[in-house]
Design a protein around this motif. Structure first.
Motif, short mmCIF file in Angstrom:
data_model
loop_
_atom_site.label_atom_id
_atom_site.label_comp_id
_atom_site.label_asym_id
_atom_site.label_seq_id
_atom_site.Cartn_x
_atom_site.Cartn_y
_atom_site.Cartn_z
N CYS A 1 0.86 -1.19 0.00
CA CYS A 1 0.00 0.00 0.00
C CYS A 1 0.90 1.24 0.00
O CYS A 1 1.86 1.30 0.76
CB CYS A 1 -0.89 -0.03 1.23
SG CYS A 1 -1.80 1.49 1.51
N TYR B 1 0.45 3.98 1.30
CA TYR B 1 0.46 4.63 2.61
C TYR B 1 1.00 3.71 3.70
O TYR B 1 1.85 4.10 4.49
CB TYR B 1 -0.96 5.09 2.99
CG TYR B 1 -0.98 5.93 4.26
CD1 TYR B 1 -0.79 7.30 4.21
CD2 TYR B 1 -1.14 5.33 5.51
CE1 TYR B 1 -0.78 8.06 5.36
CE2 TYR B 1 -1.13 6.08 6.67
CZ TYR B 1 -0.95 7.45 6.60
OH TYR B 1 -0.92 8.20 7.75
N CYS B 2 0.51 2.47 3.74
CA CYS B 2 0.79 1.56 4.88
C CYS B 2 2.02 0.70 4.70
O CYS B 2 2.50 0.12 5.67
CB CYS B 2 -0.42 0.67 5.11
SG CYS B 2 -1.95 1.56 5.40
N HIS C 1 -7.91 -1.07 0.59
CA HIS C 1 -7.18 -1.52 1.77
C HIS C 1 -8.12 -1.46 2.97
O HIS C 1 -7.96 -0.65 3.88
CB HIS C 1 -5.93 -0.67 2.00
CG HIS C 1 -4.99 -1.28 2.98
ND1 HIS C 1 -3.86 -0.66 3.44
CD2 HIS C 1 -5.03 -2.50 3.60
CE1 HIS C 1 -3.25 -1.46 4.31
NE2 HIS C 1 -3.95 -2.57 4.43
N CYS D 1 -5.66 1.41 5.84
CA CYS D 1 -5.98 2.84 5.72
C CYS D 1 -7.31 3.08 5.01
O CYS D 1 -7.78 4.20 4.96
CB CYS D 1 -4.86 3.56 4.98
SG CYS D 1 -4.71 3.03 3.26
ZN LIG Z 1 -3.18 1.23 3.28
#
Ligand SMILES: [Zn+2]
Lengths: 193, 98
Positions: free
Chosen positions: B5, B7-8, B57, B61
């Motif tokens: 991901c 972000y993650c 996701h 997130c």
């Molecule tokens: Zn994420």
């Protein structure tokens, strides 16, 4: 304000479990305020500035960045979204004055989340039984946070110390998660405070 | 399968929900064009190879992601936020001139 009632009250019994050194300490930290703030696209920096003014916490920019003190915590858990906690009540009432509808949203979760703190030398080991996440210090520095899930239980986790993690779960799942955490901690001996 | 991901970071695919092929165009909700709705609901490119698709996701997130995944090898060559998608989309079968 309405009194907060802990869903862990019937099962949280302070004391030591096991013989020998305690691998982890489990506790509920029960912040008076738990608030989610979200910025519309492009307003992230403005929101971070407002959080700094309102809480005194300087949120680092970047995915999962965060900061924790003895009484307050803040971390990013999704793009443009941050979780804030304060041992004092009132954050949810104060923030909407600064976070205008043109900038983002404020959601009061003070009665919606339960915060469980796990600390100690074996905290990473116990958490690794629940989540497929790298909890080592280089991968998750002090202050940083993340969102993940243990089966159907969503969890937002902040590392609030080198050997300390604060786990935010939905309060309706908190007692079940607490019991699982106790079972998982038996292997390393644990103390409930 | 591990999906990284934006972000993650890298997460197990069990944290994600598949939301189908990218590039489907929903007809106007007021439309009564049966062929257009049929194409939107049922027609899929069903690529054997590099496949453009949307995942959420949901166990992280909660962002929607746009992946390019090879359906023969499961190798993921690209992950980006769906709302930032800039890669030109392939033409749909239904959009290909007869
Ligand atoms: Zn994420």
């Amino acid at each position: 304000m309405v009194d907060q009632l802990s869903p862990l009250a019937p099962v949280l019994t302070p004391g030591r479990q096991g013989q020998g050194p305690m691998g982890v300490v489990l506790a509920e930290i029960a912040p008076g305020s738990i608030v989610q703030v979200a910025a519309w696209a492009g307003q992230e920096s403005a929101l971070i500035a407002i959080v700094r003014d309102a809480t005194g916490l300087a949120l680092p920019d970047g995915a999962g960045g965060g900061i924790a003190t003895d009484t307050k915590a803040a971390f990013g858990f999704a793009p443009g979204k941050f979780l804030l906690a304060d041992q004092e009540e009132g954050l949810a009432a104060a923030l909407p004055k600064a976070v205008t509808s043109a900038l983002g949203t404020v959601t009061d979760l003070s009665h919606g989340r339960t915060v469980i703190r796990i600390s100690g030398t074996r905290a990473e080991w116990v958490l690794a039984k629940f989540f497929a996440i790298d909890f080592s210090l280089p991968a998750l520095p002090v202050g940083a946070g993340l969102s993940t899930v243990h089966h159907d239980i969503f969890a937002q986790i902040q590392r609030s110390g080198a050997d300390q993690f604060d786990i935010y779960v939905f309060r309706s799942f908190a007692r079940s998660f607490w019991k699982s955490l106790c079972h998982a901690s038996e292997e390393v001996n644990y103390e409930v405070r | 399968m591990i999906i990284t991901c934006p972000y993650c970071g890298p997460r197990d695919s069990s944290e994600f929900v598949y939301q189908g092929e990218d590039g489907r165009t929903r007809p106007d909700p007021a439309s009564t064009d049966q062929a257009a709705w049929n194409a939107y609901v049922y027609d899929r490119v069903n690529t054997a190879g590099e496949h453009e698709e949307i995942w959420q996701h949901s166990g992280g997130c909660r962002a929607h992601l746009r992946l390019v995944r090879n359906t023969l090898t499961h190798k993921i060559s690209s992950v980006s936020m769906a709302r930032h998608a800039t890669v030109p989309r392939r033409r749909r079968k239904a959009e290909t001139p007869a």
